[in-house]
Design a protein around this motif. Structure first.
Motif, short mmCIF file in Angstrom:
data_model
loop_
_atom_site.label_atom_id
_atom_site.label_comp_id
_atom_site.label_asym_id
_atom_site.label_seq_id
_atom_site.Cartn_x
_atom_site.Cartn_y
_atom_site.Cartn_z
N ILE A 142 34.58 22.39 21.87
CA ILE A 142 33.99 23.38 22.96
C ILE A 142 33.08 24.39 21.78
O ILE A 142 33.61 24.70 20.77
N MET A 201 38.18 23.02 31.74
CA MET A 201 38.04 23.72 30.52
C MET A 201 37.68 25.23 30.90
O MET A 201 37.95 25.93 29.96
N PHE A 202 37.46 25.58 31.88
CA PHE A 202 37.17 27.15 31.94
C PHE A 202 38.01 27.85 33.04
O PHE A 202 38.34 28.94 32.82
N TYR A 227 41.96 28.38 31.68
CA TYR A 227 41.91 29.27 30.61
C TYR A 227 41.41 30.69 31.03
O TYR A 227 42.04 31.82 30.38
N THR A 228 40.49 30.74 31.72
CA THR A 228 40.07 32.23 32.10
C THR A 228 41.28 33.08 32.74
O THR A 228 41.46 34.00 32.62
N GLN A 245 43.60 33.95 30.28
CA GLN A 245 43.14 35.04 29.54
C GLN A 245 43.02 36.38 30.10
O GLN A 245 43.28 37.50 29.43
N TRP A 246 42.63 36.35 31.34
CA TRP A 246 42.31 37.61 32.06
C TRP A 246 43.26 37.97 33.16
O TRP A 246 42.99 38.93 33.93
N VAL A 290 30.76 36.97 30.68
CA VAL A 290 31.92 36.80 30.07
C VAL A 290 32.02 35.29 29.64
O VAL A 290 32.52 34.90 28.63
N ARG A 331 29.41 33.79 26.99
CA ARG A 331 29.41 33.81 25.59
C ARG A 331 29.45 32.51 25.13
O ARG A 331 29.09 32.25 24.10
N ILE A 332 30.00 31.61 25.85
CA ILE A 332 30.20 30.24 25.33
C ILE A 332 28.86 29.41 25.88
O ILE A 332 28.71 29.22 27.17
N TYR A 372 30.84 26.75 17.09
CA TYR A 372 31.19 27.92 18.07
C TYR A 372 29.79 28.87 18.42
O TYR A 372 29.60 29.16 19.42
N ASN A 400 42.24 25.14 21.47
CA ASN A 400 42.19 25.87 22.82
C ASN A 400 43.03 25.04 23.60
O ASN A 400 43.01 23.76 23.61
N ARG A 421 45.46 29.66 23.13
CA ARG A 421 45.05 28.94 22.01
C ARG A 421 46.11 29.04 20.99
O ARG A 421 46.96 30.13 20.94
N TYR A 470 40.97 43.95 24.94
CA TYR A 470 39.68 43.56 25.87
C TYR A 470 39.30 44.57 26.74
O TYR A 470 40.23 44.74 27.86
N TYR A 523 32.65 44.43 25.87
CA TYR A 523 32.78 43.33 24.94
C TYR A 523 32.29 42.98 23.81
O TYR A 523 31.45 42.13 23.50
N1 UDP Z 1 36.59 30.14 27.80
C1 UDP Z 1 37.05 29.32 28.48
N2 UDP Z 1 37.67 28.28 27.90
C2 UDP Z 1 37.70 28.00 26.74
C3 UDP Z 1 37.11 29.10 25.92
C4 UDP Z 1 36.85 30.02 26.55
O1 UDP Z 1 37.39 29.18 29.85
O2 UDP Z 1 38.19 26.99 26.00
C5 UDP Z 1 36.01 31.35 28.61
C6 UDP Z 1 37.08 32.45 28.84
O3 UDP Z 1 37.21 33.13 30.10
C7 UDP Z 1 37.09 33.26 27.48
C8 UDP Z 1 35.55 33.35 27.68
O4 UDP Z 1 35.25 32.07 27.92
O5 UDP Z 1 37.59 34.70 27.76
C9 UDP Z 1 34.98 33.85 26.32
O6 UDP Z 1 35.46 33.00 25.28
P1 UDP Z 1 35.67 33.64 23.78
O7 UDP Z 1 36.05 32.57 22.76
O8 UDP Z 1 34.26 34.29 23.41
O9 UDP Z 1 36.71 34.91 23.74
P2 UDP Z 1 37.40 35.69 22.51
O10 UDP Z 1 37.28 34.67 21.31
O11 UDP Z 1 36.49 36.92 22.42
O12 UDP Z 1 38.88 35.95 22.89
#
Ligand code: UDP
Length: 374
Positions: free
Chosen positions: A95, A149-150, A153-154, A157-158, A169, A172-173, A183, A274, A284, A314, A349
Motif C-alpha cells: 500500500i 483496503m479502505f 480501515y477507515t 481509524q475514524w 483524508v 493522502r494515499i 509510501y 496494515n 496496524r 488527530y 491534519y
Molecule cells: N487508509 C486506508 N487503508 C490503509 C491506509 C490508510 O483506508 O491501509 C486511509 C485511512 O482513512 C487513513 C487515511 O487513509 O486514515 C490516511 O492514512 P495515513 O497512513 O496517512 O494515516 P496516518 O499515518 O496519518 O495515521
C-alpha cells in the motif's frame, strides 16, 4: 513569572517558535502538560535497546527545502524511504496500491503502466470532484479495492466510513501506476540518526528558554505575566471552553497503543503492517526495530487501536467539524497577540514538515526583520 514569549506545548510548533524567538534574544517560557518534550514525536530506547516512538511511528518526508535545511541544523539524518504492506485476504500486498497490489489480489498479470491505467479505468467509478473520502477512493481504484483496503480501515481509524470524511483524508494515499512501493513520494525522506527527542533537546537547549514540564497551562496561567505574545498549540476548543460554553466540542481521535514483547528476533517482515479488514480491531502493527535496521535478540510490537477518548492526536476532517472549528477561529481572531499554531490548534491534519513550515512562516510574518538570525 515574567517572560517575553509564552508558548503552550513543546511539540514541533512550540519548539520551533521557542528556538526562533530565543535566537533573536527573547526570553521564552514553554508550558508543557506532559512530563517530556517533543510532543507526539517523543521517542526513547526500550528494554531491548530499540528506539521506539511513544505515540506512533513518525516518518519524516518533505519537498520543502527550507524545512529540510532547518531540521538538519539539529540532527544528522539517514535516508529512509518508508514502505507499508497490508494483509488482505490472507495475502500480503503493498500500500499504496501499485501493479503488485492488483496482480496479487486479482491474480492478473499487469506489466506496464499502460496496462495498469487500463485496469484502473475499467474498475474506477468516476467522481469529479470527489465530495468525500468514499468518492475519492472509488474515483481512483473502484469498488473492490475500496472494500478490501479502505472502507473498514477507515471505519476502524475514524469510527466513520469514508463518506463521512473529507476527501483529503483518503487522498493522502496515492495510487501508483508502476511498481513504486514507497509510501511517500517526497524528495527528502529520512529519519534522525539519534531519534526525534534529541532534536527537541537541541532546539530547546538555549539559556533564553525555560521549559515547565508536567504543567497544565490552565492551572498556572495567572502566574505568568508580562509576555508580548502567546503561542498556543493545544486543542483550540480547550482554550475557549472556559470562556464560551455555547460552542460545540470538536472531535479528535486518539490511539490506544498496545505494546507486546516478543521473544524472537523479528515478528513481521516490515516496520508497518496494515490490517484493513474487519477480522481484527486494530489498524496496524508497528515493529520499530525495522526503522534504521536496528539489531536485537528480541523484539516488541505495537498494535494501534484508534479510540474516541484519550489524548487528542488527530482532528477529524469533515464538514461538521470544519463548521465548529470556524466558530472557534472567529473567537481566536478576536484575540490580540495570541496565536494558534499546529495540528490541534489549527484543527488540520498536518504532517510533520507542514508543522515546521507553519511555525517558521508564522515567525517570519511576525518578525520580518529578524528571520535570518540563527
Ligand atoms: N487508509 C486506508 N487503508 C490503509 C491506509 C490508510 O483506508 O491501509 C486511509 C485511512 O482513512 C487513513 C487515511 O487513509 O486514515 C490516511 O492514512 P495515513 O497512513 O496517512 O494515516 P496516518 O499515518 O496519518 O495515521
Amino acid at each position: 513569572m515574567k517572560t517575553d514569549i509564552l508558548i503552550i506545548g513543546a511539540g514541533i510548533s512550540g519548539a520551533t517558535l521557542a528556538e526562533r524567538y530565543a535566537s533573536i534574544g527573547k526570553k521564552v517560557v514553554i508550558v508543557e502538560k506532559r512530563d517530556h518534550i517533543a510532543g507526539n514525536c517523543f521517542d526513547h530506547y526500550d528494554q531491548n535497546g530499540i528506539l521506539v516512538s511513544k505515540y506512533g511511528a513518525h516518518l519524516f518526508h518533505t519537498n520543502e527545502e527550507e524545512v529540510w535545511e532547518y531540521v538538519n541544523r539539529f540532527s544528522d539524518w539517514y535516508k529512509w524511504e518508508h514502505k507499508v504492506i497490508a494483509r488482505v485476504d490472507d495475502k500480503t500486498v503493498p500500500i499504496p496500491v501499485n501493479i503488485t497490489t492488483v496482480n496479487t489480489l486479482f491474480d492478473v498479470n499487469i506489466k506496464t503502466e499502460e496496462e495498469m491505467q487500463t485496469w484502473l479505468n475499467e474498475n474506477r467509478v468516476a467522481f469529479d470532484p470527489a465530495k468525500n473520502g468514499e468518492e475519492a477512493v472509488l474515483n481512483r481504484v473502484g469498488e473492490v479495492l475500496y472494500e478490501k483496503m479502505f472502507k473498514h480501515y477507515t471505519k476502524k481509524q475514524w469510527d466513520k466510513y469514508p463518506d463521512e470524511l473529507h476527501a483529503s483524508v483518503l487522498e493522502r494515499i496515492p495510487v501508483r501506476h508502476n511498481y513504486d512501493d514507497r509510501y511517500f513520494s517526497d524528495k527528502y525522506q529520512a529519519l534522525p540518526k539519534k531519534g526525534y527527542t534529541k532534536i527537541f533537546e537541541k532546539m530547546l537547549d538555549h539559556p533564553n528558554i525555560t521549559v515547565m514540564l508536567s504543567t497544565d497551562y490552565f492551572d498556572v496561567k495567572d502566574q505568568i505575566s508580562g509576555y508580548e505574545k502567546l503561542f498556543y498549540t493545544g486543542p483550540i476548543d480547550r482554550f475557549f471552553e472556559f470562556k464560551n460554553k455555547n460552542l460545540d466540542k470538536l472531535e479528535y481521535r486518539s490511539i490506544n497503543f498496545v505494546t507486546e514483547q516478543v521473544d524472537q528476533e523479528y515478528y513481521q517482515e516490515n516496520s508497518v503492517v496494515n490490517y484493513p479488514g474487519q477480522e481484527v480491531d486494530f489498524t496496524r502493527i508497528i515493529e520499530y526495530k525495522h526503522f534504521g535496521n536496528q539489531q536485537s535478540d528480541k523484539t516488541s510490537i505495537v498494535k494501534e487501536y484508534t479510540v474516541d477518548d484519550g489524548e487528542p492526536y488527530y482532528p477529524v476532517p469533515n464538514e461538521k467539524n470544519q463548521a465548529i472549528y470556524d466558530q472557534y477561529k472567529k473567537e481566536a481572531d478576536k484575540l490580540e497577540d495570541v496565536y494558534f499554531v499546529g495540528r490541534l490548534a489549527n484543527y488540520k491534519y498536518f504532517n510533520m514538515d507542514q508543522a515546521f513550515k507553519n511555525a517558521l512562516d508564522l515567525f517570519k510574518t511576525l518578525e520580518p526583520a529578524k528571520e535570518l538570525a540563527i
